[in-house]
Design a protein around this motif. Structure first.
Motif, short mmCIF file in Angstrom:
data_model
loop_
_atom_site.label_atom_id
_atom_site.label_comp_id
_atom_site.label_asym_id
_atom_site.label_seq_id
_atom_site.Cartn_x
_atom_site.Cartn_y
_atom_site.Cartn_z
N ILE A 52 0.83 -1.20 0.00
CA ILE A 52 0.00 0.00 0.00
C ILE A 52 0.87 1.25 0.00
O ILE A 52 0.57 2.22 -0.71
CB ILE A 52 -0.98 -0.03 1.18
CG1 ILE A 52 -2.04 -1.11 0.94
CG2 ILE A 52 -1.63 1.34 1.41
CD1 ILE A 52 -2.96 -1.37 2.10
N SER A 53 1.95 1.24 0.74
CA SER A 53 2.85 2.40 0.76
C SER A 53 3.51 2.61 -0.60
O SER A 53 3.77 3.74 -1.00
CB SER A 53 3.89 2.23 1.86
OG SER A 53 3.26 2.19 3.13
N GLN A 54 3.77 1.50 -1.33
CA GLN A 54 4.28 1.63 -2.71
C GLN A 54 3.25 2.31 -3.60
O GLN A 54 3.59 3.23 -4.35
CB GLN A 54 4.61 0.25 -3.29
CG GLN A 54 5.82 -0.41 -2.71
CD GLN A 54 5.98 -1.86 -3.19
OE1 GLN A 54 5.02 -2.51 -3.61
NE2 GLN A 54 7.21 -2.35 -3.14
N LEU A 99 -3.07 -9.34 -0.72
CA LEU A 99 -2.57 -8.24 -1.56
C LEU A 99 -3.68 -7.70 -2.47
O LEU A 99 -3.76 -6.49 -2.70
CB LEU A 99 -1.37 -8.70 -2.38
CG LEU A 99 -0.10 -8.95 -1.57
CD1 LEU A 99 0.96 -9.67 -2.40
CD2 LEU A 99 0.46 -7.64 -1.00
N THR A 100 -4.55 -8.57 -2.94
CA THR A 100 -5.69 -8.13 -3.74
C THR A 100 -6.59 -7.21 -2.90
O THR A 100 -6.97 -6.12 -3.35
CB THR A 100 -6.51 -9.34 -4.25
OG1 THR A 100 -5.67 -10.12 -5.09
CG2 THR A 100 -7.74 -8.89 -5.01
N LEU A 101 -6.90 -7.65 -1.69
CA LEU A 101 -7.71 -6.81 -0.80
C LEU A 101 -7.02 -5.48 -0.50
O LEU A 101 -7.67 -4.42 -0.48
CB LEU A 101 -8.00 -7.55 0.51
CG LEU A 101 -8.99 -8.69 0.44
CD1 LEU A 101 -9.04 -9.42 1.78
CD2 LEU A 101 -10.37 -8.20 0.04
N ALA A 102 -5.72 -5.53 -0.26
CA ALA A 102 -4.96 -4.31 0.04
C ALA A 102 -5.03 -3.32 -1.11
O ALA A 102 -5.28 -2.12 -0.90
CB ALA A 102 -3.51 -4.67 0.35
N GLU A 103 -4.83 -3.81 -2.32
CA GLU A 103 -4.84 -2.92 -3.47
C GLU A 103 -6.24 -2.34 -3.72
O GLU A 103 -6.38 -1.17 -4.05
CB GLU A 103 -4.32 -3.64 -4.71
CG GLU A 103 -2.82 -3.89 -4.63
CD GLU A 103 -2.24 -4.51 -5.88
OE1 GLU A 103 -3.00 -4.83 -6.83
OE2 GLU A 103 -1.01 -4.67 -5.91
N ILE A 104 -7.25 -3.16 -3.54
CA ILE A 104 -8.61 -2.68 -3.76
C ILE A 104 -9.01 -1.66 -2.70
O ILE A 104 -9.68 -0.67 -3.00
CB ILE A 104 -9.58 -3.87 -3.83
CG1 ILE A 104 -9.38 -4.54 -5.18
CG2 ILE A 104 -11.02 -3.44 -3.64
CD1 ILE A 104 -10.02 -5.86 -5.31
#
Length: 156
Positions: A52-54, A99-104
């Motif tokens: 998320i920070s990226q 990671l999918t949840l994080a990006e969404i």
């Protein structure tokens, strides 16, 4: 468009309103505790924080959470591959779901919100999905605090 500010022009909102920042910190602690109760590893939580920070371009949080990920046992190779995680097979199905949840949570694309939760639910328990979402919400908030305050990133 990048606006360069001097230290004197910056407003460190965490210092101006420390009680709000403490509440945000407490939320992040509770999210971490929920992740632990749900059986998520510190390494997975830090993968979410780094990714998320990226996406948000938060240099301050990247410095903090890259170090934390390495201390939690993450490898430099996997951290280097994180921006292209979909193109590799080095992440587990549960990590990929997180990671999918994080990006969404970060990008909030209207068309994929519900489908991503369904996909993630195949790999993660309800408690794990909830914990990943709370961790994601927390780090997104911290990214914004650091970016808007212009927190400096110094050599460690």
């Amino acid at each position: 468009m990048t606006i360069t500010t001097t230290p004197r022009e910056r407003v460190f909102i965490d210092k101006v309103d420390p009680e709000v920042f403490r509440a945000l910190s407490r939320t992040a602690q509770l999210a971490g505790a929920a992740a632990q109760r749900a059986g998520l590893t510190k390494m997975l939580v830090e993968l979410v924080n780094v990714r998320i920070s990226q996406i948000n371009g938060c240099a301050f949080c990247l410095r903090v959470h890259t170090r934390a990920a390495l201390e939690a046992g993450e490898t430099a190779q996997r951290l280097g591959l994180l921006p292209a995680w979909r193109e590799t097979d080095v992440f587990t199905p549960a990590e990929r779901a997180a990671l999918t949840l994080a990006e969404i949570t970060t990008d909030l694309p209207e068309s994929t919100r519900s489908s991503a939760a369904v996909v993630a639910r195949k790999e993660l328990t309800e408690e794990q999905v909830s914990a990943v979402l709370w961790v994601s919400i927390s780090i997104n908030a911290f990214n914004r605090v650091s970016i808007m305050s212009g927190h400096p990133v110094r050599e460690a």
